[in-house]
Design a protein around this motif. Structure first.
Motif, PDB file in Angstrom:
ATOM      1  N   GLN A  61       0.874  -1.184   0.000  1.00 51.76           N
ATOM      2  CA  GLN A  61       0.000   0.000   0.000  1.00 51.76           C
ATOM      3  C   GLN A  61       0.907   1.228   0.000  1.00 51.76           C
ATOM      4  OE1 GLN A  61      -2.145  -0.649   3.603  1.00 51.76           O
ATOM      5  NE2 GLN A  61      -3.496  -2.191   2.703  1.00 51.76           N
ATOM      6  N   ILE A  62       0.708   2.107  -0.975  1.00 48.79           N
ATOM      7  CA  ILE A  62       1.537   3.308  -1.104  1.00 48.79           C
ATOM      8  C   ILE A  62       0.649   4.516  -0.857  1.00 48.79           C
ATOM      9  CG2 ILE A  62       3.030   4.658  -2.613  1.00 48.79           C
ATOM     10  CD1 ILE A  62       3.513   2.074  -4.227  1.00 48.79           C
ATOM     11  N   SER A  63       1.137   5.431  -0.028  1.00 49.90           N
ATOM     12  CA  SER A  63       0.351   6.614   0.332  1.00 49.90           C
ATOM     13  C   SER A  63       1.248   7.849   0.309  1.00 49.90           C
ATOM     14  CB  SER A  63      -0.245   6.418   1.722  1.00 49.90           C
ATOM     15  OG  SER A  63      -0.801   7.619   2.181  1.00 49.90           O
ATOM     16  N   LEU A  64       0.652   8.983  -0.017  1.00 52.10           N
ATOM     17  CA  LEU A  64       1.326  10.287   0.043  1.00 52.10           C
ATOM     18  C   LEU A  64       0.557  11.223   0.979  1.00 52.10           C
ATOM     19  CD1 LEU A  64       2.134  10.771  -3.747  1.00 52.10           C
ATOM     20  CD2 LEU A  64       3.769  10.318  -1.938  1.00 52.10           C
ATOM     21  N   ASP A  65      -0.083  10.651   2.012  1.00 48.50           N
ATOM     22  CA  ASP A  65      -0.961  11.417   2.881  1.00 48.50           C
ATOM     23  C   ASP A  65      -0.276  12.038   4.095  1.00 48.50           C
ATOM     24  OD1 ASP A  65      -3.078  10.877   1.220  1.00 48.50           O
ATOM     25  OD2 ASP A  65      -3.691   9.093   2.332  1.00 48.50           O
ATOM     26  N   SER A  66       1.049  11.954   4.194  1.00 45.59           N
ATOM     27  CA  SER A  66       1.715  12.531   5.365  1.00 45.59           C
ATOM     28  C   SER A  66       1.639  14.055   5.322  1.00 45.59           C
ATOM     29  CB  SER A  66       3.176  12.078   5.436  1.00 45.59           C
ATOM     30  OG  SER A  66       3.918  12.667   4.401  1.00 45.59           O
ATOM     31  N   THR A  76      -0.448  16.114  -8.859  1.00 44.43           N
ATOM     32  CA  THR A  76       0.927  15.622  -8.778  1.00 44.43           C
ATOM     33  C   THR A  76       0.979  14.344  -7.947  1.00 44.43           C
ATOM     34  OG1 THR A  76       1.742  17.894  -8.957  1.00 44.43           O
ATOM     35  CG2 THR A  76       3.286  16.253  -8.136  1.00 44.43           C
ATOM     36  N   LYS A  77       0.234  14.304  -6.851  1.00 40.16           N
ATOM     37  CA  LYS A  77       0.192  13.081  -6.034  1.00 40.16           C
ATOM     38  C   LYS A  77      -0.323  11.909  -6.851  1.00 40.16           C
ATOM     39  CE  LYS A  77      -0.513  15.163  -1.473  1.00 40.16           C
ATOM     40  NZ  LYS A  77      -1.430  15.282  -0.337  1.00 40.16           N
ATOM     41  N   GLN A  78      -1.364  12.147  -7.647  1.00 40.74           N
ATOM     42  CA  GLN A  78      -1.951  11.084  -8.464  1.00 40.74           C
ATOM     43  C   GLN A  78      -0.945  10.581  -9.492  1.00 40.74           C
ATOM     44  OE1 GLN A  78      -4.899   9.802  -7.649  1.00 40.74           O
ATOM     45  NE2 GLN A  78      -4.437   8.213  -9.123  1.00 40.74           N
ATOM     46  N   GLY A  85       2.805   2.761  -9.171  1.00 45.76           N
ATOM     47  CA  GLY A  85       1.980   1.577  -9.412  1.00 45.76           C
ATOM     48  C   GLY A  85       2.502   0.762 -10.581  1.00 45.76           C
ATOM     49  N   GLU A  86       2.977   1.441 -11.619  1.00 47.53           N
ATOM     50  CA  GLU A  86       3.571   0.745 -12.761  1.00 47.53           C
ATOM     51  C   GLU A  86       4.810  -0.029 -12.334  1.00 47.53           C
ATOM     52  OE1 GLU A  86       4.354   3.679 -15.766  1.00 47.53           O
ATOM     53  OE2 GLU A  86       2.234   4.267 -15.910  1.00 47.53           O
ATOM     54  N   LEU A 111       8.827  13.215 -11.888  1.00 50.37           N
ATOM     55  CA  LEU A 111       7.586  13.076 -11.111  1.00 50.37           C
ATOM     56  C   LEU A 111       7.057  14.437 -10.654  1.00 50.37           C
ATOM     57  CD1 LEU A 111       8.506   9.982  -8.917  1.00 50.37           C
ATOM     58  CD2 LEU A 111       6.901  10.028 -10.829  1.00 50.37           C
ATOM     59  N   MET A 112       7.972  15.337 -10.346  1.00 51.70           N
ATOM     60  CA  MET A 112       7.578  16.643  -9.808  1.00 51.70           C
ATOM     61  C   MET A 112       7.720  17.754 -10.844  1.00 51.70           C
ATOM     62  SD  MET A 112       6.689  15.936  -6.730  1.00 51.70           S
ATOM     63  CE  MET A 112       6.737  17.398  -5.731  1.00 51.70           C
ATOM     64  N   GLU A 113       7.803  17.398 -12.123  1.00 49.19           N
ATOM     65  CA  GLU A 113       8.033  18.361 -13.192  1.00 49.19           C
ATOM     66  C   GLU A 113       6.963  19.455 -13.238  1.00 49.19           C
ATOM     67  OE1 GLU A 113       9.376  18.022 -17.806  1.00 49.19           O
ATOM     68  OE2 GLU A 113       7.809  16.662 -17.123  1.00 49.19           O
ATOM     69  N   ASN A 114       5.695  19.098 -13.116  1.00 45.11           N
ATOM     70  CA  ASN A 114       4.601  20.066 -13.193  1.00 45.11           C
ATOM     71  C   ASN A 114       4.119  20.511 -11.822  1.00 45.11           C
ATOM     72  OD1 ASN A 114       4.591  19.916 -16.005  1.00 45.11           O
ATOM     73  ND2 ASN A 114       3.314  18.084 -15.956  1.00 45.11           N
ATOM     74  N   HIS A 115       4.947  20.291 -10.814  1.00 42.07           N
ATOM     75  CA  HIS A 115       4.565  20.607  -9.430  1.00 42.07           C
ATOM     76  C   HIS A 115       4.527  22.117  -9.206  1.00 42.07           C
ATOM     77  CE1 HIS A 115       4.514  20.767  -5.105  1.00 42.07           C
ATOM     78  NE2 HIS A 115       5.697  21.342  -5.078  1.00 42.07           N
ATOM     79  N   LYS A 116       3.408  22.575  -8.684  1.00 43.20           N
ATOM     80  CA  LYS A 116       3.273  23.948  -8.230  1.00 43.20           C
ATOM     81  C   LYS A 116       2.842  23.866  -6.777  1.00 43.20           C
ATOM     82  CE  LYS A 116       2.261  26.149 -12.610  1.00 43.20           C
ATOM     83  NZ  LYS A 116       3.018  25.184 -13.319  1.00 43.20           N
TER      84      LYS A 116
END
Length: 191
Positions: A61-66, A76-78, A85-86, A111-116
């Motif tokens: 199970q992978i989460s980015l909820d911290s 970006t999280k998605q 997942g891949e 992964l963070m290329e379009n991160h704002k």
């Protein structure tokens, strides 16, 4: 090997690889956190991974909820979760934690290329404000001292209004000369 034996071996390997690494944190024997990037980096994020009972035969199970990840947008999280997942699908059935961590480190830029960054502020009452409204601060009222407040109260009536003529000067007639009465200093020489 059973799933539990695989988990024990991978846990031992992770402990030896990441011993002393401040990016890796073992929450429990089946739950881990790994920070991708430096703390000060706005493109850094924390992966929370938990092994289900049948790991590595089933996906972790992978989460980015911290809380650390609150500044990352939902889009970006998605993206991060779908790319991870891949990687999970490609490595299913094998010990994959090290592979996932290292893949995320290597691909952090993509992964963070379009991160704002999402900027929010929490007020003292617990309300969450956006960056635009947080920038508008309330004007601070000038604070009066206790003695200034007493003087104002003494000069006003029960409605808080000054009485009519409060700033008029009293004038009295002494002989042929009119003199101000009150706190004004005035010198007069009579002959």
């Amino acid at each position: 090997m059973t799933a539990n034996e695989d988990q024990e071996m991978e846990l031992e390997a992770l402990r030896s690889i990441y011993e002393g690494d401040e990016c890796f944190k073992e929450i429990s024997s089946v739950s881990f956190q790994f920070r991708i990037g430096d703390r000060e980096d706005t493109k850094a994020f924390i992966l929370d991974l938990t092994w289900p009972e049948m790991y590595p035969e089933t996906a972790p199970q992978i989460s980015l909820d911290s809380f650390f990840n609150n500044r990352i947008s939902a889009g970006t999280k998605q993206l991060i979760l779908s790319k991870l997942g891949e990687q999970v699908e490609a490595n299913l059935g094998t010990a994959m934690m090290y592979t996932l961590f290292e893949w995320a480190k290597e691909n952090q830029g993509a992964l963070m290329e379009n991160h704002k960054p999402v900027v929010t502020a929490v007020t003292s009452s617990g309300d969450v404000m956006s960056a635009a409204s947080a920038g508008k601060k309330k004007e601070k009222k000038e604070q009066l001292t206790k003695s200034q407040k007493k003087r104002i109260i003494n000069r006003t009536d029960n409605k808080g209004e000054l009485p009519r003529g409060w700033n008029w000067a009293d004038v009295i007639k002494v002989g042929d000369v009119y003199l101000p009465r009150g706190g004004d200093s005035f010198s007069l020489s009579l002959q």
